[in-house]
Design an enzyme around this catalytic site. Sequence first.
Site, short mmCIF file in Angstrom:
data_model
loop_
_atom_site.label_atom_id
_atom_site.label_comp_id
_atom_site.label_asym_id
_atom_site.label_seq_id
_atom_site.Cartn_x
_atom_site.Cartn_y
_atom_site.Cartn_z
N SER A 79 0.94 -1.19 0.07
CA SER A 79 -0.07 0.07 0.07
C SER A 79 0.85 1.28 -0.03
O SER A 79 1.80 1.37 0.67
CB SER A 79 -0.87 -0.05 1.30
OG SER A 79 -1.41 1.30 1.41
N LYS A 80 0.39 2.17 -0.93
CA LYS A 80 1.20 3.57 -0.96
C LYS A 80 1.14 4.20 0.52
O LYS A 80 1.95 4.70 1.02
CB LYS A 80 0.72 4.15 -2.01
CG LYS A 80 1.28 5.83 -2.10
CD LYS A 80 2.59 5.56 -2.83
CE LYS A 80 3.23 7.18 -3.20
NZ LYS A 80 4.49 6.53 -3.67
N ARG A 81 0.18 4.01 1.23
CA ARG A 81 -0.11 4.51 2.64
C ARG A 81 0.71 4.22 3.33
O ARG A 81 1.06 4.89 4.58
CB ARG A 81 -1.73 4.29 3.08
CG ARG A 81 -2.78 5.03 2.25
CD ARG A 81 -4.05 4.94 3.00
NE ARG A 81 -4.33 3.64 3.23
CZ ARG A 81 -5.12 2.80 2.37
NH1 ARG A 81 -5.42 3.46 1.08
NH2 ARG A 81 -5.31 1.68 2.45
#
Length: 497
Positions: free
Chosen positions: A261-263
Amino acid sequence: MDMTWFEEMEARIPKGEVRTRFAPSPTGYMHVGNLRTALYTWLIARHAGGKFLLRIEDTDQGRLVEGAVDVIYKTMAECHLDHDEGPDVGGPVGPYVQTERRPLYGKYAELLVERGHAYRCFCEKTESEEDAGDFDRAADPCRSLPPEESARRAAAGEPFVIRQRIPEEGTTTFHDEIRGAITVENKTLDDQVLMKRDGLPTYNFANVIDDHLMGITHVVRGNEYLSSAPKYNLLYEGFGWEIPKYVHCPPVMRDQQNKMSKRHGDPSYEDLIAQGYLTDAVLNYVALLGWSPRGEQEIFTLDELREIFEIDGISKSPSIFDIEKLRYFNATYIRNMSAEAFAALAAPWIRRTVKNPAVDPAAIAPLLQQRTELLTEIPEKVDFFDALPDYGAELFSNKKSKCSPESAKEILTALLPRFEALESWTDEALRAVMEGLAAERGEFKQSGDVNPAKVMWAARIAAAGKAVTPGGAVEICRILGKDETLRRLKLGLDKLG
């Protein structure tokens, strides 16, 4: 309902070939899972000699990011994933941007309503409630509205959504190319929204319409869409359309528990390139995240992947993204490049720290190719060519070369006049001088050969000011040139007192 228009749309659909599509949402960047979907989709089409389409799915206007479409085009071009049809190249079944196809979806939704496979719902529900799937079909009075009343309320301007009418009883079976037949009970499926109040379709409706009208034969997507597949099947059946082959790919994981996930700071394709990875190495590694070739070979060109890629090699199990494995792939690609290709690739990275125009990046590149795993390592490795670092006399000490500050002083004192007398500043001439000095000092290996290690250590430290360098004393002195080498050796003598 007059079917003439629908029949004309059917007549446009290409037949008789494998057709796949990559349909990203323009939300800002290309994460690794998206890139893998694009790659597998491209490989399926190219392996079969079919067509690969690019479609931009922008119906979720709230998540659009300015410039994201350009990122998609740029990434696809860099990754050599050329498309036969798309927004930028056109094609027989365009437009290839969903918002530009807006007039189509309402007509198909109304056709489903007429056929009893969808209904207008006038109930007030927030988008968050819809997204949460908080819907009880038994409690929805609109599901059982007489068609005449539903049409009358719509004609009067009362706002509504169009929902899919899921059968209340029985089961629905769909086939996935990786997992085989999967059967679900219809009572577990919700009457999903097909058309929103604003007249835009939901993703789940638009992609079915577009896939059919574009003649898509293989739908490749993540396994998070498995739960929606039975509803897609029911839509195809409601229209009387042939169902495409579904290929649901396993997730790409950061570890055993978490998806990438980019987050959480996991890298996108652009991040990996900025971190010094090569596009071809990234593609090769991503291809193996959930797909296994036959045999032991791991390193493949894109052309080789196109020749051998088979859907049955895709795994059901999640794949863990191993950055160290990618680093190994990257190093292998760098070492396997032609010298000319690597020199061209390395030049801008060298120039980040070597600003002196008198120093040729093409002369430095050969020292780096077998010693570089990431392109981002290059600037720090070669900064000494531009400016001699500040270093202490203790750097001349080395047990392996049996060099000390005292012996280094003797060596540099003897080496300077010999270098000054050199007329030919070549590797051969420089090596001959240093080996000659070692022979005079009686520095020999057990075999009787000259052992110039001590001389070369002293010369390299004085020339580079670093303990670890790409290349040895000979190459570094040759690249620096005679005047700069002599200047640095004199500075080294000064440090040694």
